[in-house]
Scaffold this motif. Structure first.
Motif, PDB file in Angstrom:
ATOM      1  N   GLU A 133       0.829  -1.199   0.000  1.00 14.12           N
ATOM      2  CA  GLU A 133       0.000   0.000   0.000  1.00 14.12           C
ATOM      3  C   GLU A 133       0.871   1.260   0.000  1.00 14.12           C
ATOM      4  O   GLU A 133       0.604   2.212  -0.731  1.00 14.12           O
ATOM      5  N   LYS A 134       1.916   1.251   0.795  1.00 17.49           N
ATOM      6  CA  LYS A 134       2.846   2.393   0.864  1.00 17.49           C
ATOM      7  C   LYS A 134       3.466   2.687  -0.498  1.00 17.49           C
ATOM      8  O   LYS A 134       3.770   3.835  -0.819  1.00 17.49           O
ATOM      9  N   HIS A 135       3.624   1.640  -1.321  1.00 14.14           N
ATOM     10  CA  HIS A 135       4.277   1.798  -2.622  1.00 14.14           C
ATOM     11  C   HIS A 135       3.292   1.868  -3.785  1.00 14.14           C
ATOM     12  O   HIS A 135       3.647   1.609  -4.931  1.00 14.14           O
ATOM     13  N   GLY A 136       2.051   2.243  -3.485  1.00 12.88           N
ATOM     14  CA  GLY A 136       1.097   2.551  -4.537  1.00 12.88           C
ATOM     15  C   GLY A 136       0.252   1.396  -5.036  1.00 12.88           C
ATOM     16  O   GLY A 136      -0.503   1.556  -5.999  1.00 12.88           O
ATOM     17  N   PHE A 137       0.344   0.242  -4.392  1.00 10.88           N
ATOM     18  CA  PHE A 137      -0.522  -0.871  -4.768  1.00 10.88           C
ATOM     19  C   PHE A 137      -1.895  -0.652  -4.120  1.00 10.88           C
ATOM     20  O   PHE A 137      -1.979  -0.148  -3.001  1.00 10.88           O
ATOM     21  N   LYS A 138      -2.937  -1.052  -4.836  1.00 12.38           N
ATOM     22  CA  LYS A 138      -4.305  -0.959  -4.324  1.00 12.38           C
ATOM     23  C   LYS A 138      -4.879  -2.364  -4.249  1.00 12.38           C
ATOM     24  O   LYS A 138      -4.663  -3.184  -5.141  1.00 12.38           O
ATOM     25  N   THR A 156      -6.364 -14.884   0.496  1.00 14.00           N
ATOM     26  CA  THR A 156      -5.335 -14.246  -0.322  1.00 14.00           C
ATOM     27  C   THR A 156      -5.861 -12.878  -0.722  1.00 14.00           C
ATOM     28  O   THR A 156      -7.023 -12.732  -1.126  1.00 14.00           O
ATOM     29  N   VAL A 157      -5.020 -11.898  -0.551  1.00 19.06           N
ATOM     30  CA  VAL A 157      -5.346 -10.521  -0.898  1.00 19.06           C
ATOM     31  C   VAL A 157      -4.549 -10.185  -2.148  1.00 19.06           C
ATOM     32  O   VAL A 157      -3.322 -10.299  -2.159  1.00 19.06           O
ATOM     33  N   TRP A 158      -5.257  -9.810  -3.200  1.00 21.76           N
ATOM     34  CA  TRP A 158      -4.588  -9.408  -4.437  1.00 21.76           C
ATOM     35  C   TRP A 158      -4.476  -7.895  -4.460  1.00 21.76           C
ATOM     36  O   TRP A 158      -5.443  -7.181  -4.163  1.00 21.76           O
ATOM     37  N   MET A 159      -3.265  -7.431  -4.766  1.00 24.10           N
ATOM     38  CA  MET A 159      -3.019  -5.999  -4.869  1.00 24.10           C
ATOM     39  C   MET A 159      -2.446  -5.717  -6.250  1.00 24.10           C
ATOM     40  O   MET A 159      -1.764  -6.560  -6.835  1.00 24.10           O
TER      41      MET A 159
END
Length: 171
Positions: A133-138, A156-159
Motif C-alpha cells: 500500500e505504501k508503494h502505490g498498490f491498491k 489471499t489478498v490481491w493488490m
C-alpha cells in the motif's frame, strides 16, 4: 548498509532457498507448509526467464533478499501484466532493501511494456500488505477461505499497481 542488485542466477540457489524456506517454516508469508528442496530453485529460474529478477547483495557478498517479476498468465493476452515476488532476510526488514528492489523492478517493467504489477499476499501478512500500500498498490481482490496452513485458514489478498495504461503502449 551498502548493497547492490545482481541478476538471479544458479549461484544464488542456496541463499534464495534458505530465505524462502525461512518464510515457509516461520510465517504465513509464503503459502507452502513444508520447506522446499534446493531443486525448487530451478522452477524459479524458469519462471523468471525474460523478466527482471535480482538478489540484493551486501558488500560482504551476503544475500539480503530477492525479488522478481514473472508472468501473471503465460499467454500473450496478459504479456503486459506481471506478478511481483519479494522475500528479504528477516534481519533486513525495514532497512529499505524492499523499496529499492521494487523501484528497480518497476523501472525495468516500464521499459519492457509491463503496465500492471500484481501481488498475492496472505491476509495474515500485515507487514507486506502495508508495504505494498505504501508503494502505490491498491487492493483489487480478496479470496476468502482459499488457503489453509498449519491448521489456520487464510485469505489471499490481491493488490495491483498500474504503472501506466495499456492505451499508452505503441500499437
Amino acid at each position: 548498509m551498502k548493497y547492490c542488485f545482481i541478476p538471479i542466477g544458479p549461484a544464488h540457489r542456496e541463499p534464495v532457498m534458505a530465505i524462502f524456506n525461512y518464510y515457509i517454516e516461520h510465517s504465513m508469508a509464503a503459502y507452502r507448509q513444508d520447506a522446499l528442496p534446493q531443486e525448487a530453485f530451478d522452477h524459479i529460474l524458469k519462471r523468471i526467464q525474460g523478466y527482471p529478477a535480482y538478489v540484493a547483495q551486501a558488500d560482504d557478498r551476503t544475500i539480503l533478499g530477492f525479488a522478481f517479476l514473472s508472468a501473471h498468465k503465460e499467454i500473450v493476452e496478459f504479456s503486459h501484466t506481471a506478478d511481483f515476488t519479494c522475500f528479504l532476510h528477516p534481519d533486513k526488514l525495514g532497512a529499505g532493501v524492499g523499496s529499492a528492489i521494487l523501484g528497480k523492478l518497476e523501472a525495468e517493467a516500464k521499459k519492457d511494456g509491463i503496465t500492471n504489477i500484481l501481488a498475492s499476499i496472505s491476509s495474515f501478512n500485515e507487514r507486506s500488505l502495508a508495504f505494498h500500500e505504501k508503494h502505490g498498490f491498491k487492493q483489487c481482490g480478496r479470496f476468502c477461505g482459499v488457503g489453509k496452513k498449519n491448521g489456520r485458514n487464510f485469505e489471499t489478498v490481491w493488490m495491483q499497481k498500474i504503472l501506466f495504461c495499456i492505451s499508452q503502449l505503441p500499437a
